[in-house]
Design a protein around this motif. Structure first.
Motif, PDB file in Angstrom:
ATOM      1  N   ALA A 264      10.035  53.969  17.463  1.00 51.71           N
ATOM      2  CA  ALA A 264       9.582  52.669  16.828  1.00 51.71           C
ATOM      3  C   ALA A 264       8.804  52.984  15.636  1.00 51.71           C
ATOM      4  CB  ALA A 264       8.819  51.666  17.878  1.00 51.71           C
ATOM      5  N   GLY A 265       8.622  52.051  14.771  1.00 53.59           N
ATOM      6  CA  GLY A 265       7.741  52.129  13.617  1.00 53.59           C
ATOM      7  C   GLY A 265       6.457  52.049  14.297  1.00 53.59           C
ATOM      8  N   SER A 266       6.128  51.053  15.203  1.00 53.56           N
ATOM      9  CA  SER A 266       4.797  50.927  15.695  1.00 53.56           C
ATOM     10  C   SER A 266       4.295  52.050  16.391  1.00 53.56           C
ATOM     11  CB  SER A 266       4.899  49.894  16.567  1.00 53.56           C
ATOM     12  OG  SER A 266       5.689  50.346  18.123  1.00 53.56           O
ATOM     13  N   ASN A 267       5.184  53.419  16.561  1.00 51.30           N
ATOM     14  CA  ASN A 267       4.594  54.620  16.925  1.00 51.30           C
ATOM     15  C   ASN A 267       3.622  55.299  16.178  1.00 51.30           C
ATOM     16  OD1 ASN A 267       6.234  53.840  19.264  1.00 51.30           O
ATOM     17  ND2 ASN A 267       7.467  55.621  19.419  1.00 51.30           N
ATOM     18  N   MET A 268       3.952  54.945  14.881  1.00 55.61           N
ATOM     19  CA  MET A 268       3.313  55.585  13.526  1.00 55.61           C
ATOM     20  C   MET A 268       1.779  55.327  13.723  1.00 55.61           C
ATOM     21  SD  MET A 268       5.900  55.420  10.438  1.00 55.61           S
ATOM     22  CE  MET A 268       6.659  53.928  10.877  1.00 55.61           C
ATOM     23  N   ALA A 269       1.477  54.242  14.330  1.00 56.48           N
ATOM     24  CA  ALA A 269      -0.089  53.899  14.678  1.00 56.48           C
ATOM     25  C   ALA A 269      -0.777  54.757  15.629  1.00 56.48           C
ATOM     26  CB  ALA A 269       0.026  52.473  14.726  1.00 56.48           C
ATOM     27  N   THR A 270       0.211  55.223  16.449  1.00 58.34           N
ATOM     28  CA  THR A 270      -0.594  56.048  17.811  1.00 58.34           C
ATOM     29  C   THR A 270      -1.667  57.038  17.270  1.00 58.34           C
ATOM     30  OG1 THR A 270       1.198  55.426  19.107  1.00 58.34           O
ATOM     31  CG2 THR A 270       0.291  57.205  19.723  1.00 58.34           C
ATOM     32  N   PRO A 271      -1.262  58.103  16.386  1.00 52.97           N
ATOM     33  CA  PRO A 271      -2.306  59.061  15.967  1.00 52.97           C
ATOM     34  C   PRO A 271      -3.411  58.526  15.495  1.00 52.97           C
ATOM     35  CG  PRO A 271      -0.098  59.622  15.098  1.00 52.97           C
ATOM     36  CD  PRO A 271       0.110  58.168  15.858  1.00 52.97           C
ATOM     37  N   ALA A 272      -3.426  57.297  14.611  1.00 49.25           N
ATOM     38  CA  ALA A 272      -4.826  56.700  14.204  1.00 49.25           C
ATOM     39  C   ALA A 272      -5.486  56.176  15.344  1.00 49.25           C
ATOM     40  CB  ALA A 272      -4.319  55.845  13.151  1.00 49.25           C
ATOM     41  N   ALA A 273      -4.540  55.597  16.225  1.00 49.04           N
ATOM     42  CA  ALA A 273      -5.641  54.950  17.338  1.00 49.04           C
ATOM     43  C   ALA A 273      -6.508  55.866  18.374  1.00 49.04           C
ATOM     44  CB  ALA A 273      -4.604  54.105  18.162  1.00 49.04           C
TER      45      ALA A 273
END
Length: 321
Positions: A264-273
């Motif tokens: 998912a494109g939303s997975n790209m926010a995981t490292p920052a989180a």
């Protein structure tokens, strides 16, 4: 007198070129472009610097919006199918990530446990819904109400924390999940709120994509993108093979198992989180983000192809039921 339309040329529809995951990848590219060539521009203050450096707050808002897309309603059959494929996907992600983190010194051909679990644990549910609409049945379609529960960084956080690869308290985990839960609760209680949040999904993706891009540069994207292509192949082919198997094992056709094999494109926010709650991941967050970005593009192409292949095999009777 009737007009003769037979001789008139038929207007051809214009073909529109689209980039898979473009609503987050394009703003991310623009942010990285600015950070690569004009990094001081992002430090001028005002609202510009908080936007460029405020990915933590923006990801929190993003999770709140995502929560608004999650419905509490699901039929038992859909819950079973959705639960089977998403739990399988998460287990495979965690196992592969822990093997890399514990046995391979957190490096498999440039991929970290964070990148592997972050990319594989969630799926592009919009793509899933579209694919099963074409190839699946009503149960496959309804299962999206369950598969969407895997959105957000908390699966990655729980896996890394439980294995000792990350360190943060249960309070921090709850605080990370809370925006998503609040968005989910409000959307399910108030249909008007659900519509507002759903309408804001694309806009929030664009803003988060730009902010993440402002933390990256082209060298990171190029170097990490190569291993990210490998990550995308692993997510779809390795993860997909297992979710297809469990889907068929529990009475499905394998279509849902194939359609869930995306990133998912939303997975790209995981490292920052994760970097926001565990500072030890700040050094690898940009690399993992670039790798997951590449995986999004790769899986956006491979997942529909894999599903079409499964559908063809089913039609020819080459998959057992």
């Amino acid at each position: 007198m009737a007009e003769n339309t037979a001789s008139k040329p038929v207007a051809k529809k214009k073909k529109h070129f689209s980039i898979p995951g473009g609503n987050i990848i394009i703003p991310m590219f623009i942010g990285a472009l600015i950070n690569t060539f004009f990094p001081k521009f992002l430090l001028i203050g005002g609202f510009t610097t908080p936007l460029a450096q405020g990915s933590g707050a923006l990801v929190g808002a993003f999770l709140f919006v995502i929560g608004g897309t999650i419905s509490f309603k699901a039929t038992p059959a859909a819950a079973k199918r959705g639960g089977t494929i998403i739990i399988t996907k998460v287990i495979v992600a965690v196992v592969l990530g822990l093997v890399v983190g514990k046995l391979l010194n957190n490096n498999f051909l440039g991929l970290s446990a964070l990148a592997i679990i972050g990319a594989m644990s969630g799926a592009n549910n919009a793509m899933y819904a579209g694919i099963v609409h074409d190839f699946g049945d009503e149960i496959d379609e309804a299962a999206v109400g369950i598969t969407i529960l895997s959105v957000g960084p908390y699966v990655t956080m729980i896996a890394l924390a439980s294995s000792g690869l990350a360190s943060f308290s249960i309070v921090t985990l709850v605080a990370t999940i809370l925006p998503l839960l609040v968005g989910m609760l409000l959307a399910n209680l108030f249909p008007a709120v659900k519509k507002i949040l759903n309408d804001g999904m694309n806009a929030s993706i664009v803003v988060v994509g730009f902010a993440l891009g402002c933390t990256m540069n082209f060298q990171q994207i190029f170097v990490s993108g190569m291993s990210g292509i490998l990550l995308g192949v692993i997510v779809t082919l390795v993860g997909g093979a297992i979710t297809i198997w469990t889907d068929k094992l529990t009475g499905g056709s394998g279509i849902a198992g194939a359609a869930i094999s995306s990133c998912a494109g939303s997975n790209m926010a995981t490292p920052a989180a994760l970097a926001a709650v565990d500072s030890s991941y700040k050094a690898v967050a940009a690399t993992a983000t670039a790798q997951i970005t590449a995986a999004v593009v790769v899986t956006a192409n491979l997942t529909p192809m894999l599903t079409a292949w499964v559908a063809k095999r089913n039609k020819n009777g080459k998959f057992y039921n």
